[in-house]
Design an enzyme around this catalytic site. Structure first.
Site, short mmCIF file in Angstrom:
data_model
loop_
_atom_site.label_atom_id
_atom_site.label_comp_id
_atom_site.label_asym_id
_atom_site.label_seq_id
_atom_site.Cartn_x
_atom_site.Cartn_y
_atom_site.Cartn_z
CG ASP A 172 14.13 -1.46 10.03
OD1 ASP A 172 15.00 -0.73 9.89
OD2 ASP A 172 14.38 -2.52 10.84
CE1 TYR A 207 5.16 0.01 -3.87
CE2 TYR A 207 4.60 2.32 -4.03
CZ TYR A 207 4.84 1.07 -3.51
OH TYR A 207 4.25 1.30 -1.88
CG ASP A 254 3.15 4.32 -0.65
OD1 ASP A 254 2.27 5.08 -0.10
OD2 ASP A 254 2.60 3.18 -1.26
CE LYS A 272 15.34 -3.36 6.20
NZ LYS A 272 15.50 -3.51 7.76
CG ASP A 290 0.19 7.04 3.84
OD1 ASP A 290 0.24 8.00 3.31
OD2 ASP A 290 -0.47 6.04 3.67
#
Ligand code: NAD
Length: 365
Positions: free
Chosen positions: A226, A143, A250, A194, A254
């Site tokens: 993942d 980001y 992020d 990852k 959630d």
């Protein structure tokens, strides 16, 4: 002599003032019934600050935020300020606080209250007793990485670029927050990245492992992000603390949040380096659709205060009392509209606040 505790309350916009009023009553209760020596400051943030000061956070409020032990924030935002310049929008108030207080660690607990297991999208047996803490790196990664932007290539095609970048010091400081957190909980930490396809992920894995050498009592494991997303919905109770970067955090926080069923229940914290700033806030927004109606759920804000007591003020007993009081009220069948279930009693924001205070009284005996 009780330790002096200082707090800046920033109610903000929409339902912010309504939910913060209930948190304020809990603070007053802690002062009168538990002898805590709180100095509480209050100011505006977001659209409310823009209306008064012409900007989403006044210089005085920022100075105060840097001075106090912790900030408790309600929520910001609303369509009233849609036409305001980008840097003066309500959300800019939050970004200024995060940047100026150097809040690099976002703590997002996902706790499923027994009384609300049916509100989860997963089967009750998968979420009953769920208690996960996600530690998300908040100020680095894709980001913020450079280069970034959208460019037009000589052949006329457009190209969008963002860069995932982490340095060892950024990884070390978030890893330490996570290991310290695991030490206060069940002693298990999963680090997610990852590493199979991203060099930044490989660095993350190596550096978290190095920090782990300082925490021999914490069980550290690594998981691909993942795979972690999949495990969160398959068997969420296997997790204690998860540490991950800005982007994966992020998404994963959630997912974890939704395991618990309701936005109105979820607290969060953003922490800076040891001894510097801390900000606590509900995960939800300003809920303009119900603002001013006195029906908002104040529990996420009250649970944010409990987090502040545990992680900033070192008042774990009082944090536990608040959490137990919330559990007692829910077990007694009271619900605000957002968590309403058949056969339960629908109550207003203020009645939920009253009931939590009564539960505090009875548990404090
Ligand atoms: P929201 O979280 O405000 O609301 C989503 C839905 O959840 C709404 O139906 C709302 O009524 C309900 N809800 C949220 N909190 C509740 C509570 N405590 N009790 C009962 N119901 C509750 O998200 P949104 O509608 O996408 O955004 C509204 C505004 O909030 C926007 O301006 C957005 O930018 C802002 N926002 C602010 C923050 C923040 O301050 N940290 C976070 C998210 C969104």
């Amino acid at each position: 002599m009780p330790k002096k505790l200082s707090l800046l309350m920033l109610p903000g916009d929409g339902i912010g003032p309504e939910i913060m009023a209930e948190a304020r009553r809990v603070i007053d209760w802690l002062v009168s019934h538990r002898g805590l020596d709180f100095t509480v400051h209050e100011d505006h943030v977001g659209g409310a600050a823009y209306d008064v000061y012409g900007k989403p956070l006044s210089d005085d409020a920022l100075a105060c935020a840097k001075e106090v032990d912790a900030v408790l924030l309600g929520a910001v935002g609303g369509s009233k300020w849609d036409g305001v310049d980008y840097d003066k929008r309500p959300e800019a108030g939050l970004l200024i606080l995060r940047k100026e207080l150097e809040l690099f660690a976002n703590l997002r607990p996902a706790i499923c209250f027994d009384a609300l297991v049916d509100a989860s999208s997963l089967k009750p047996e998968l979420v009953s007793g769920l208690d996960i803490m996600i530690v998300r790196e908040l100020t680095g990664g894709v980001y913020f990485g450079e280069p970034r932007g959208i460019e037009t290539l000589p052949n006329g095609e457009r190209r969008g670029v963002n860069t995932q970048v982490y340095t060892t010091s950024e990884i070390h400081r978030i890893a330490r927050v996570a290991f310290d957190m695991a030490a206060k909980r069940d002693g298990r930490l999963i680090s997610c990245e990852k590493a199979n396809v991203m060099e930044s992920g490989l660095l993350w894995r190596e550096e978290v492992t190095k920090i782990g050498a300082d925490y021999p009592n914490i069980k550290l494991d690594h998981m691909l992000a993942d795979s972690c997303a999949m495990q969160l919905v398959r068997n969420p109770k296997q997790f204690d603390v998860i540490v991950t970067d800005n982007l994966f955090g992020d998404l994963l926080s959630d997912v974890a949040a939704m395991l618990t069923g309701s936005l109105g229940m979820l607290p969060s914290a953003a922490l800076g380096a040891e001894g510097s700033g801390a900000m606590y806030e509900p995960v939800h927004g300003s809920a303009p659709d119900i603002a001013g109606q006195g029906v908002a759920n104040p529990i996420a804000t009250i649970m944010s205060l409990a987090m502040a007591l545990r992680y900033t003020y070192d008042c774990a007993d009082e944090a536990q009392l608040i959490e137990d009081a919330v559990k007692k009220v829910l077990a007694g069948g009271l619900r605000t509209a957002d968590i309403m279930q058949p056969g339960k009693a629908k109550v207003s924001t203020a009645v939920m606040g009253d009931s939590i205070l009564q539960a505090l009284d009875s548990l404090n005996r």
